[in-house]
Design a protein around this motif. Structure first.
Motif, short mmCIF file in Angstrom:
data_model
loop_
_atom_site.label_atom_id
_atom_site.label_comp_id
_atom_site.label_asym_id
_atom_site.label_seq_id
_atom_site.Cartn_x
_atom_site.Cartn_y
_atom_site.Cartn_z
N SER A 95 0.86 -1.18 0.00
CA SER A 95 0.00 0.00 0.00
C SER A 95 0.90 1.23 0.00
CB SER A 95 -0.89 -0.01 1.24
OG SER A 95 -1.54 1.24 1.40
N ILE A 96 0.74 2.06 -1.01
CA ILE A 96 1.54 3.29 -1.11
C ILE A 96 0.60 4.47 -1.08
CG2 ILE A 96 3.12 4.64 -2.54
CD1 ILE A 96 4.26 2.03 -3.58
N GLY A 97 0.90 5.41 -0.21
CA GLY A 97 0.05 6.59 -0.07
C GLY A 97 0.23 7.57 -1.22
N SER A 98 -0.59 8.57 -1.20
CA SER A 98 -0.54 9.57 -2.25
C SER A 98 0.68 10.47 -2.10
CB SER A 98 -1.82 10.41 -2.23
OG SER A 98 -2.03 10.96 -0.94
N VAL A 99 1.21 10.92 -3.21
CA VAL A 99 2.39 11.78 -3.21
C VAL A 99 2.02 13.13 -2.62
CG1 VAL A 99 4.08 12.92 -4.69
CG2 VAL A 99 3.37 10.59 -5.21
N GLY A 100 2.87 13.62 -1.74
CA GLY A 100 2.67 14.94 -1.14
C GLY A 100 1.71 14.98 0.03
N ASP A 101 1.27 13.83 0.51
CA ASP A 101 0.34 13.76 1.63
C ASP A 101 1.15 13.73 2.93
OD1 ASP A 101 -1.60 13.25 3.50
OD2 ASP A 101 -2.49 11.57 2.44
N ASP A 102 1.17 14.85 3.63
CA ASP A 102 1.98 14.96 4.85
C ASP A 102 1.55 14.01 5.96
OD1 ASP A 102 3.47 16.92 3.67
OD2 ASP A 102 2.32 18.56 4.53
N TYR A 103 0.29 13.66 6.00
CA TYR A 103 -0.22 12.84 7.09
C TYR A 103 -0.20 11.35 6.78
CZ TYR A 103 -1.76 17.36 8.67
OH TYR A 103 -1.78 18.66 9.07
N ASP A 104 0.21 11.01 5.59
CA ASP A 104 0.14 9.63 5.14
C ASP A 104 1.02 8.69 5.94
OD1 ASP A 104 -0.88 7.73 3.27
OD2 ASP A 104 1.12 7.66 2.41
N ASN A 105 2.18 9.11 6.33
CA ASN A 105 3.13 8.23 6.99
C ASN A 105 3.47 8.74 8.40
OD1 ASN A 105 4.49 5.83 6.65
ND2 ASN A 105 6.38 6.79 5.98
N VAL A 106 2.51 9.39 9.02
CA VAL A 106 2.77 10.07 10.29
C VAL A 106 3.17 9.10 11.41
CG1 VAL A 106 0.38 10.13 11.13
CG2 VAL A 106 1.97 11.96 11.74
N LEU A 107 2.58 7.90 11.45
CA LEU A 107 2.94 6.96 12.51
C LEU A 107 4.40 6.54 12.40
CD1 LEU A 107 2.21 5.20 14.92
CD2 LEU A 107 1.40 3.47 13.32
N MET A 108 4.83 6.20 11.19
CA MET A 108 6.23 5.78 11.00
C MET A 108 7.18 6.92 11.31
SD MET A 108 7.72 3.06 10.41
CE MET A 108 9.41 3.04 10.91
N GLU A 109 6.83 8.12 10.86
CA GLU A 109 7.69 9.27 11.14
C GLU A 109 7.78 9.53 12.64
OE1 GLU A 109 9.59 10.76 9.03
OE2 GLU A 109 8.80 9.87 7.21
N SER A 110 6.70 9.28 13.36
CA SER A 110 6.69 9.45 14.81
C SER A 110 7.65 8.46 15.48
CB SER A 110 5.27 9.26 15.34
OG SER A 110 5.25 9.33 16.73
N ILE A 111 7.63 7.21 15.05
CA ILE A 111 8.52 6.19 15.61
C ILE A 111 9.98 6.53 15.29
CG2 ILE A 111 9.17 3.75 15.48
CD1 ILE A 111 6.53 3.63 16.59
N ILE A 112 10.23 6.97 14.07
CA ILE A 112 11.60 7.34 13.69
C ILE A 112 12.08 8.50 14.56
CG2 ILE A 112 13.01 8.38 11.86
CD1 ILE A 112 11.31 6.68 9.87
N GLY A 113 11.23 9.50 14.76
CA GLY A 113 11.59 10.64 15.61
C GLY A 113 11.87 10.21 17.04
N LEU A 114 11.04 9.31 17.55
CA LEU A 114 11.23 8.81 18.91
C LEU A 114 12.55 8.05 19.05
CD1 LEU A 114 9.87 8.59 21.68
CD2 LEU A 114 8.76 6.49 20.87
N SER A 115 12.86 7.21 18.06
CA SER A 115 14.12 6.47 18.13
C SER A 115 15.32 7.40 18.02
CB SER A 115 14.18 5.39 17.05
OG SER A 115 14.33 5.95 15.78
N LYS A 116 15.22 8.44 17.20
CA LYS A 116 16.32 9.40 17.11
C LYS A 116 16.54 10.10 18.43
CE LYS A 116 16.12 10.51 12.19
NZ LYS A 116 15.81 11.58 11.20
N THR A 117 15.44 10.47 19.11
CA THR A 117 15.55 11.16 20.39
C THR A 117 16.10 10.24 21.47
OG1 THR A 117 13.72 12.62 19.83
CG2 THR A 117 14.23 12.38 22.18
#
Length: 127
Positions: A45-67
């Motif tokens: 499943s691939i989200g729409s191009v340019g959709d900022d909210y499409d991958n928000v969960l994964m980006e949240s986990i990545i941010g948490l791991s970086k912190t």
């Protein structure tokens, strides 16, 4: 890793059960990646191009791991040290972290409880 873990736990994925959702990044739209998912019977499943909210969960986990891992343990000596620390954090995140939204138990325990509750007993017949 998750496929390996499920197989090791005796719960290999049922065809059509898993979906890999990602953004439209180059690594996720490649034929090789799609073939790998197809071989593992995972829907892509691939989200729409340019959709900022499409991958928000994964980006949240990545941010948490970086912190919690990357920035807190600087400076890193080698890439191998970063990889090991990341693997250890992911193991903690899935196997020991208590998650409030699921009854203050680790996610892996919640998943095991789910499968135990939804597994139907096998019917056998003596002939």
């Amino acid at each position: 890793m998750r496929l390996w873990q499920r197989d090791r736990d005796g719960r290999p994925p049922v065809p059509g059960e898993l979906v890999h959702h990602s953004n439209a990044g180059l690594q996720y739209t490649s034929f090789r990646f799609a073939e790998h998912l197809d071989a593992a019977q995972i829907a892509l499943s691939i989200g729409s191009v340019g959709d900022d909210y499409d991958n928000v969960l994964m980006e949240s986990i990545i941010g948490l791991s970086k912190t919690e891992v990357i920035k807190s343990q600087r400076p890193w000596k080698t890439l191998a040290h970063v990889e090991l620390a990341t693997a250890e954090w992911i193991d903690w995140y899935n196997h020991r972290r208590l998650h409030g939204e699921i009854g203050h138990i680790p996610p892996v325990e919640y998943e095991a409880n789910y499968y135990q509750a939804t597994t139907k007993p096998q019917i056998t017949a003596d002939i």
